[in-house]
Structure formats: C-alpha cells, structure tokens
Enzyme design. Structure first.
Site, mmCIF file in Angstrom:
data_model
loop_
_atom_site.group_PDB
_atom_site.id
_atom_site.type_symbol
_atom_site.label_atom_id
_atom_site.label_comp_id
_atom_site.label_asym_id
_atom_site.label_seq_id
_atom_site.Cartn_x
_atom_site.Cartn_y
_atom_site.Cartn_z
ATOM 1 C CE1 TYR A 51 65.226 16.902 105.140
ATOM 2 C CE2 TYR A 51 65.674 19.260 105.429
ATOM 3 C CZ TYR A 51 65.524 18.181 104.676
ATOM 4 O OH TYR A 51 65.448 18.289 103.226
ATOM 5 C CB SER A 108 67.737 21.508 102.805
ATOM 6 O OG SER A 108 66.552 22.096 103.351
#
Length: 267
Positions: free
Chosen positions: A162, A149
């Site tokens: 995350y 990401s």
C-alpha cells in the site's frame, strides 16, 4: 443561439461550478468514491461510477443521475486502448480512487497481494490517465485527481504494498502535472489519513490481529497516535476537497498533494 460551451459556462456561474463537465470516479460505488461521486454530481457534473460492483454502482448512478462503467481494474489485459477510449470518451475530470489493503510483515506478505495492489492502485491509474490526456489536451481542459493517502508521504509497518503504491501514485501525479500544464490539465493528489470507510473498518480487525491487541484499542493505540485531531476523516470531507480541485477555481493548483490527516504529516 447560445452554443453548448457558453451554456455550460453560464450554468457554472449560477451555482453549478461543474455543470457541463463529465467526471469518472474509480471505486465509485462505496466509501470515499461514493462521497466523491455525490460531491461532483451536486455541483453539476455528470458522473460515471466506475466499479467492479455493478449493483452498487447502478444504485448510486441512479441516485445522482449519472452512469456506470463496470470494470475490474486489476484485469489490465482487458484495459485495451479501444476499451479505454470508449470508457473515457468525453471525460474531463478523472478521479483515481479505487484501492484495496493487505496488512502483513514483509516476510509474510504474499507476492500476489503485492502485485495486485500495485496493479490496481498504480498501473491502472497510469492507464486511465494515459487514455484521458489526449482528449483533455484537445479541449485545453482536464482535471486528474488521485486519491492518495498519508501513506503516500509517510510509511507504516506491515503495509509494504500500500505504501509503495501510494508513493508511486504521488510521483505519477507530479509527472502528469508537469506534462499537462501547457495543455490546461492539472493533476493533484488528495492524501487523507484514516477515513471512515469499510476499508478502514476491515483494517481494525487486521491491525488488532497483527499487533496482538483488542479491536477496541486499535484507533487510539495504532491508527490515531500521530494525528493532532483524534478522529477519523469523514468521506464527505474528502469529496468536498476533490470537488474543489475539479473546479475552475483550482486552475492554478497542480503538482500538489493536499493532506487531510489531522496533522499526522506535520510531525
């Protein structure tokens, strides 16, 4: 008589660049994972759809002529060497994609949520890579592709788990590249920005709550503020890049992280 290796090679030169390859995609039943499954299958690979959602994985596997592995990757006690050896048998393309998200300030972040995210998005990829490498080394071919990401290279508030997991995955991918290079195995990350998936749609609600703004304003005021291109990434765009990284054309591409973030990381 034409042997199987030659037949697969001939098929790959006739428009099916992944013919004869066996791929496994975690979190493959929906979102980015489903787009990756379709992209790999369209290029000739047999794809194993690995997901906790048996019904979703079965439907997609039937659509693309693949197979399924029903698995809860957060239950690492069940990911024994024997279980993984069976699941990974013949796999020469591994796509680590499964992920979840939780949004909270650090002081309010539940330790259990932090642990679960790191287990699913960092420990499980390590275990799958560890299980896949011996057979890839023996075959002198392998592709490890980690769906990271922009949060693997940039941080955002309220996403401590995350961001930590994705940063760790980027590091794991680079170590895999260094160890695998001599054996014909490449390892790379794909690092998209916000992708049009159920996971992101859920984040819109969470972001609105934590920032105290209407949901209609989340994209413009929170998610896309850093991007030069003001739209969400489409899952099929990620699938296309993953499929290229899995191909023979990408044989010299390893240890890299390909951003697909509309220019976010250019700042």
């Amino acid at each position: 008589m034409t042997d199987l290796t030659t037949a697969a090679s001939n098929s790959r030169t006739e428009g099916q660049p992944l013919a004869g390859r066996r791929a496994l995609v975690t979190g493959g039943a929906s979102g980015i994972g489903a787009a990756v499954v379709r992209a790999l299958a369209a290029r000739g690979a047999h794809v194993v759809v690995a997901d906790i959602d048996t019904a979703g994985a079965t439907a997609l596997a039937e659509e693309v002529g693949g197979s399924i592995w029903t698995v809860n990757l957060m239950d690492t006690d069940a990911l024994t060497d024997d279980a993984l050896a069976t699941a990974m048998s013949g796999v020469d393309i591994l796509v680590n994609n499964a992920g979840i998200q939780r949004i909270n300030p650090i002081q309010d972040f539940k330790p259990a949520d932090f642990h679960n995210i790191l287990t699913l998005m960092l420990e499980a990829p390590f275990l799958l890579i560890r299980a896949a490498l011996p057979q890839m080394y023996a075959a002198k071919f392998g592709r490890i592709i980690n769906v990271s990401s922009v949060h693997g290279i940039r941080a955002s508030p309220f996403k401590s788990a995350y961001v930590s997991a994705k940063h760790g995955l980027e590091g794991l991918s680079k170590v895999t590249a260094l160890e695998g290079g001599a054996h014909g195995v490449t390892s790379n990350c794909v690092a998209p920005g916000y992708v049009r998936t159920p996971l992101v749609e859920k984040q819109i609600t969470d972001q609105a709550l934590v920032h105290g703004i209407p949901e209609a304003e989340v994209l413009s005021k929170i998610m896309l503020t850093e991007s030069a291109i003001k739209r969400l990434v489409e899952p099929e765009e990620v699938g296309s890049l993953v499929a290229w990284l899995a191909s023979d054309d990408a044989a010299m591409v390893t240890g890299s992280s390909y951003t697909m973030d509309g220019g976010w990381s250019a700042r």
